[in-house]
Design a protein around this motif. Structure first.
Motif, PDB file in Angstrom:
ATOM      1  N   PRO A   1      42.939 -22.162  37.440  1.00 32.01           N
ATOM      2  CA  PRO A   1      43.032 -20.913  37.120  1.00 32.01           C
ATOM      3  C   PRO A   1      43.713 -20.643  35.814  1.00 32.01           C
ATOM      4  O   PRO A   1      43.898 -19.501  35.435  1.00 32.01           O
ATOM      5  CB  PRO A   1      43.843 -20.292  38.348  1.00 32.01           C
ATOM      6  CG  PRO A   1      44.597 -21.565  38.503  1.00 32.01           C
ATOM      7  CD  PRO A   1      43.690 -22.859  38.347  1.00 32.01           C
ATOM      8  N   PHE A   2      44.230 -21.945  35.166  1.00 36.31           N
ATOM      9  CA  PHE A   2      44.958 -21.645  33.856  1.00 36.31           C
ATOM     10  C   PHE A   2      43.933 -21.789  32.613  1.00 36.31           C
ATOM     11  O   PHE A   2      44.627 -21.945  31.425  1.00 36.31           O
ATOM     12  CB  PHE A   2      45.991 -22.556  33.977  1.00 36.31           C
ATOM     13  CG  PHE A   2      47.096 -22.462  35.065  1.00 36.31           C
ATOM     14  CD1 PHE A   2      47.789 -21.179  35.117  1.00 36.31           C
ATOM     15  CD2 PHE A   2      46.981 -23.253  36.192  1.00 36.31           C
ATOM     16  CE1 PHE A   2      48.748 -21.073  36.277  1.00 36.31           C
ATOM     17  CE2 PHE A   2      47.734 -23.168  37.235  1.00 36.31           C
ATOM     18  CZ  PHE A   2      48.689 -22.066  37.389  1.00 36.31           C
ATOM     19  N   GLY A   3      42.671 -21.904  33.087  1.00 35.92           N
ATOM     20  CA  GLY A   3      41.937 -22.142  31.770  1.00 35.92           C
ATOM     21  C   GLY A   3      42.120 -20.698  30.681  1.00 35.92           C
ATOM     22  O   GLY A   3      42.649 -19.623  30.886  1.00 35.92           O
ATOM     23  N   ALA A   4      41.381 -21.137  29.597  1.00 35.07           N
ATOM     24  CA  ALA A   4      41.753 -20.021  28.270  1.00 35.07           C
ATOM     25  C   ALA A   4      40.277 -19.091  28.169  1.00 35.07           C
ATOM     26  O   ALA A   4      40.532 -18.018  27.813  1.00 35.07           O
ATOM     27  CB  ALA A   4      41.687 -20.909  27.020  1.00 35.07           C
ATOM     28  N   ILE A   5      39.171 -19.389  28.631  1.00 36.36           N
ATOM     29  CA  ILE A   5      37.852 -18.847  28.420  1.00 36.36           C
ATOM     30  C   ILE A   5      37.349 -18.645  29.817  1.00 36.36           C
ATOM     31  O   ILE A   5      37.293 -19.515  30.628  1.00 36.36           O
ATOM     32  CB  ILE A   5      37.144 -19.323  27.237  1.00 36.36           C
ATOM     33  CG1 ILE A   5      36.570 -20.990  27.630  1.00 36.36           C
ATOM     34  CG2 ILE A   5      37.673 -19.568  26.089  1.00 36.36           C
ATOM     35  CD1 ILE A   5      35.471 -21.403  26.766  1.00 36.36           C
ATOM     36  N   SER A   6      36.445 -17.639  29.893  1.00 32.77           N
ATOM     37  CA  SER A   6      35.565 -17.502  30.954  1.00 32.77           C
ATOM     38  C   SER A   6      34.149 -18.572  30.999  1.00 32.77           C
ATOM     39  O   SER A   6      33.921 -18.873  29.830  1.00 32.77           O
ATOM     40  CB  SER A   6      35.142 -16.079  31.035  1.00 32.77           C
ATOM     41  OG  SER A   6      34.027 -15.830  30.192  1.00 32.77           O
ATOM     42  N   SER A   7      33.755 -18.687  32.238  1.00 38.63           N
ATOM     43  CA  SER A   7      32.553 -19.530  32.117  1.00 38.63           C
ATOM     44  C   SER A   7      31.453 -18.852  31.278  1.00 38.63           C
ATOM     45  O   SER A   7      30.606 -19.469  30.609  1.00 38.63           O
ATOM     46  CB  SER A   7      31.761 -19.465  33.566  1.00 38.63           C
ATOM     47  OG  SER A   7      32.859 -20.534  34.240  1.00 38.63           O
ATOM     48  N   GLU A   8      31.290 -17.447  31.320  1.00 37.58           N
ATOM     49  CA  GLU A   8      30.175 -16.729  30.569  1.00 37.58           C
ATOM     50  C   GLU A   8      30.424 -16.967  28.862  1.00 37.58           C
ATOM     51  O   GLU A   8      29.656 -17.268  28.147  1.00 37.58           O
ATOM     52  CB  GLU A   8      30.513 -15.335  30.831  1.00 37.58           C
ATOM     53  CG  GLU A   8      30.033 -14.895  32.018  1.00 37.58           C
ATOM     54  CD  GLU A   8      30.820 -15.272  33.291  1.00 37.58           C
ATOM     55  OE1 GLU A   8      30.636 -15.323  34.393  1.00 37.58           O
ATOM     56  OE2 GLU A   8      32.195 -15.655  33.007  1.00 37.58           O
ATOM     57  N   GLU A   9      31.753 -17.192  28.610  1.00 37.55           N
ATOM     58  CA  GLU A   9      31.934 -17.192  27.089  1.00 37.55           C
ATOM     59  C   GLU A   9      31.665 -18.729  26.666  1.00 37.55           C
ATOM     60  O   GLU A   9      31.040 -18.952  25.708  1.00 37.55           O
ATOM     61  CB  GLU A   9      33.507 -16.803  26.838  1.00 37.55           C
ATOM     62  CG  GLU A   9      33.697 -17.227  25.191  1.00 37.55           C
ATOM     63  CD  GLU A   9      35.146 -16.733  24.982  1.00 37.55           C
ATOM     64  OE1 GLU A   9      35.383 -17.049  23.711  1.00 37.55           O
ATOM     65  OE2 GLU A   9      36.022 -16.549  25.803  1.00 37.55           O
ATOM     66  N   SER A  10      31.894 -19.455  27.508  1.00 40.12           N
ATOM     67  CA  SER A  10      31.871 -20.848  27.325  1.00 40.12           C
ATOM     68  C   SER A  10      30.253 -21.207  27.314  1.00 40.12           C
ATOM     69  O   SER A  10      29.812 -21.760  26.317  1.00 40.12           O
ATOM     70  CB  SER A  10      32.486 -21.720  28.649  1.00 40.12           C
ATOM     71  OG  SER A  10      31.741 -23.178  28.474  1.00 40.12           O
ATOM     72  N   ALA A  11      29.495 -20.486  28.106  1.00 42.89           N
ATOM     73  CA  ALA A  11      28.024 -20.761  28.231  1.00 42.89           C
ATOM     74  C   ALA A  11      27.290 -20.435  26.774  1.00 42.89           C
ATOM     75  O   ALA A  11      26.630 -20.869  26.322  1.00 42.89           O
ATOM     76  CB  ALA A  11      27.520 -20.176  29.360  1.00 42.89           C
ATOM     77  N   LYS A  12      27.719 -19.106  26.606  1.00 44.28           N
ATOM     78  CA  LYS A  12      27.247 -18.389  25.293  1.00 44.28           C
ATOM     79  C   LYS A  12      27.532 -19.109  24.077  1.00 44.28           C
ATOM     80  O   LYS A  12      26.520 -19.574  23.438  1.00 44.28           O
ATOM     81  CB  LYS A  12      27.763 -17.124  25.422  1.00 44.28           C
ATOM     82  CG  LYS A  12      27.396 -16.259  23.887  1.00 44.28           C
ATOM     83  CD  LYS A  12      25.962 -15.936  24.111  1.00 44.28           C
ATOM     84  CE  LYS A  12      25.533 -14.896  22.847  1.00 44.28           C
ATOM     85  NZ  LYS A  12      25.680 -15.412  21.696  1.00 44.28           N
ATOM     86  N   LYS A  13      28.811 -19.888  24.059  1.00 47.22           N
ATOM     87  CA  LYS A  13      29.136 -20.259  22.712  1.00 47.22           C
ATOM     88  C   LYS A  13      28.653 -21.679  22.800  1.00 47.22           C
ATOM     89  O   LYS A  13      27.763 -22.384  21.828  1.00 47.22           O
ATOM     90  CB  LYS A  13      30.579 -20.364  22.568  1.00 47.22           C
ATOM     91  CG  LYS A  13      31.277 -19.254  22.188  1.00 47.22           C
ATOM     92  CD  LYS A  13      32.594 -19.331  22.038  1.00 47.22           C
ATOM     93  CE  LYS A  13      33.060 -17.975  21.421  1.00 47.22           C
ATOM     94  NZ  LYS A  13      34.405 -17.998  20.947  1.00 47.22           N
TER      95      LYS A  13
END
Length: 243
Positions: free
Chosen positions: A205-217
């Motif tokens: 839960p302490f990650g910096a980015i969302s799954s969606e942002e990761s996937a897009k980039k």
């Protein structure tokens, strides 16, 4: 421009699901592997998505999944995105609570899911990838496979639960990617091991980015690469990670 045909593994949640959604929105044809079609959730309702069952814990299911993929895409596939992974490190403690240790079955399972199954799947899908021009294989790796990262995060890693198992498995996955690159680059294949970023998940839960942002980039990064580019462990944003 005709749509791509893409295989995305581990796609029923997290980054895999986010990638399937991105490809679907682009109008690409997505073959999404899941442990169980009955538990695919929202993935099953996405347009342009076909589900194929594949259990990363059972390598025998790779052969049946590949046979199904060949029927779905007889003219071949453009890209394989390998997202199958076990990220939960397992550490046990002695009765006095002072001595941490691991069990062989735990290590075997992590290496099976993180290395053996995705590598075997990639090898079995090579004939399908060779039928089309794109020829890209993506292995979702981790910064935990990097010596530099491990050194800079030594204080954190010593407190984590057996972090070396996960990192060691991803390092082995990177070596598999390096092998594929050396064998296939001259045939036009682009092999990309990539760190998805510190993503917010149920287990982190302490990650910096969302799954969606990761996937897009990651999609932007992989789209920009070709067989002419040098082999590196990439970050999700396209930067190079020391390995």
């Amino acid at each position: 421009m005709s749509p791509k045909v893409v295989v995305v593994t581990g796609s029923n949640r997290g980054i895999g699901l986010a990638l399937a959604v991105q490809f679907s929105k682009q109008g690409d044809i997505v073959i999404a592997t899941v442990r169980s079609k009955a538990n695919a959730g929202t993935l099953a309702s996405l347009p342009n998505v076909t589900l194929v069952e594949l259990d990363a814990d059972d390598i025998a299911t790779v052969d049946s999944a590949v046979a199904e993929i060949e029927e779905i895409a007889p003219e071949g596939i453009d890209e394989l995105w390998n997202l199958m992974e076990e990220s939960r490190n397992v550490q046990h403690w002695s009765e006095d609570g002072l001595s941490p240790h691991i069990l062989a079955p735990d290590m075997q399972r992590i290496f099976l899911v993180n290395v053996t199954t995705p590598t075997y799947l990639a090898s079995k899908l090579l004939p399908q990838l060779e039928k089309r021009k794109t020829k890209k294989i993506v292995f979702v790796s981790s910064c935990n496979a990097s010596f530099d990262y491990s050194k800079s995060s030594a204080g954190h890693l010593t407190k984590a639960e057996a972090p070396f198992i996960y990192g060691a498995s991803k390092s082995a996955l990177n070596m598999s990617a390096w092998y594929f690159h050396n064998q296939l680059n001259s045939s036009g294949f682009t092999i990309v091991p990539i760190h998805p970023g510190l993503v917010v998940t149920d287990m982190n839960p302490f990650g910096a980015i969302s799954s969606e942002e990761s996937a897009k980039k990651m999609l932007d990064t992989v789209d920009a690469l070709s067989a002419k580019d040098e082999f590196f462990l990439r970050n999700y944003d396209g930067s190079v990670l020391a390995w």
